[in-house]
Design an enzyme around this catalytic site. Structure first.
Site, mmCIF file in Angstrom:
data_model
loop_
_atom_site.group_PDB
_atom_site.id
_atom_site.type_symbol
_atom_site.label_atom_id
_atom_site.label_comp_id
_atom_site.label_asym_id
_atom_site.label_seq_id
_atom_site.Cartn_x
_atom_site.Cartn_y
_atom_site.Cartn_z
ATOM 1 N N GLU A 40 0.850 -1.184 0.000
ATOM 2 C CA GLU A 40 0.000 0.000 0.000
ATOM 3 C C GLU A 40 0.894 1.245 0.000
ATOM 4 O OE1 GLU A 40 -3.478 1.732 3.034
ATOM 5 O OE2 GLU A 40 -1.881 0.446 3.804
ATOM 6 N N LYS A 111 -9.759 0.541 -1.545
ATOM 7 C CA LYS A 111 -9.857 0.074 -0.160
ATOM 8 C C LYS A 111 -11.234 0.357 0.426
ATOM 9 C CE LYS A 111 -7.316 0.649 4.221
ATOM 10 N NZ LYS A 111 -6.200 1.422 4.840
ATOM 11 N N CYS A 147 -4.492 -3.381 3.815
ATOM 12 C CA CYS A 147 -4.170 -3.001 5.189
ATOM 13 C C CYS A 147 -5.307 -3.263 6.184
ATOM 14 C CB CYS A 147 -3.712 -1.549 5.228
ATOM 15 S SG CYS A 147 -2.646 -1.156 6.645
#
Length: 269
Positions: A40, A111, A147
């Site tokens: 990321e 995300k 994440c």
């Protein structure tokens, strides 16, 4: 399929970060990998402005990543930032995007779960994505996650239900007491939840290069790892920049789903 995880430490300058992508992609290709997964925020590290560098997935930075992938004949997955919606909640925000590009691959994932935790508010600057994304490469199906997504099992099982045998997790994990242990635990748990390989590619730890970080921005702790569908850690790095290789086998996923049919046994409530 042989894959590589590139544990790098990115900074503010897009050109230098792109040079890292090219360097590690060449190393991955030389090591026989058909895919290399970057973390990321490969485009620019957290703790820096994001709105001024956000661009579409066909913009200049992404196009250069696409060119590297094409020239080497391998798939590259890397974290970048794309513009948020021009109106409504996305105005003045970006999307935290994973670009997947290479031979026969052209996909992107925004995300879904934003990191509003441990004193950091990602939602102040980032607009969430809307759903799962999978793609096919090397005879396998891959799901994408970023994440904080790792704390939400449903995304990983949703990817598996869409055919994913491998979940790619790109991260810039926040440091702090117990955070490395949580990263390791969650990576293994998500592999077991979904009976998929998990490719957990994180930013390296800036402290190993003597870089002092300020504020609560998540800038990486390292410990990138490849986890089997049985939750076994097949390979793991420490905090320093490095390249990790692993060989993925669809037969192992099939075996895991026969012995541990959690996807088939799962019930909705």
């Amino acid at each position: 399929m042989r894959v590589a995880l590139a544990q790098i430490i990115t900074g503010r300058e897009l050109g230098k970060n792109l040079a890292l992508v090219e360097e590690y992609a060449h190393k991955a290709k030389a090591g026989g990998a058909e895919m290399v997964v970057f973390p990321e925020a490969t485009m620019r590290a957290f703790g820096n402005s994001l709105l001024d560098i956000a661009e579409p997935v066909d913009g200049p930075w992404a196009s250069q990543v696409r060119g590297i992938a094409e020239s080497l004949g391998l798939v590259i997955v890397a974290g970048m930032f794309t513009p948020g919606s021009p109106s409504g909640s996305g105005r003045g925000k970006v999307r935290n995007t994973l670009l997947a590009t290479g031979p026969g691959v052209d996909a992107s994932y925004d995300k879904v779960h934003l990191f509003d935790a441990f004193g950091f508010l990602e939602s102040d600057t980032v607009e969430p994505g809307t759903g799962p994304v999978t793609f096919d490469a090397g005879g396998l199906t891959f799901g994408l996650a970023t994440c904080y997504d790792i704390r939400f099992p449903a995304l990983f099982t949703a990817n598996a239900e869409r055919g994913a045998e491998v979940n790619i997790l790109c991260a810039s994990w926040g440091s702090g007491p117990g955070k490395v242990e949580q990263w390791q635990l969650l990576s293994r748990a998500r592999a077991l939840d979904s009976t998929t390989y998990v490719l957990a590619s994180g930013q390296g730890d800036p402290a190993v290069q003597g870089i002092e970080t300020k504020g609560s921005a998540p800038t990486g702790v390292g410990h990138s790892a490849v986890v089997s569908p049985f939750g076994e850690v097949l390979a793991e790095l420490d905090g320093a920049p490095d390249l990790l290789f692993a060989d993925l086998d669809a037969a192992v996923v099939k075996e895991a789903r026969q012995k541990l049919p959690v996807l088939a046994n799962r019930r909705e409530f």
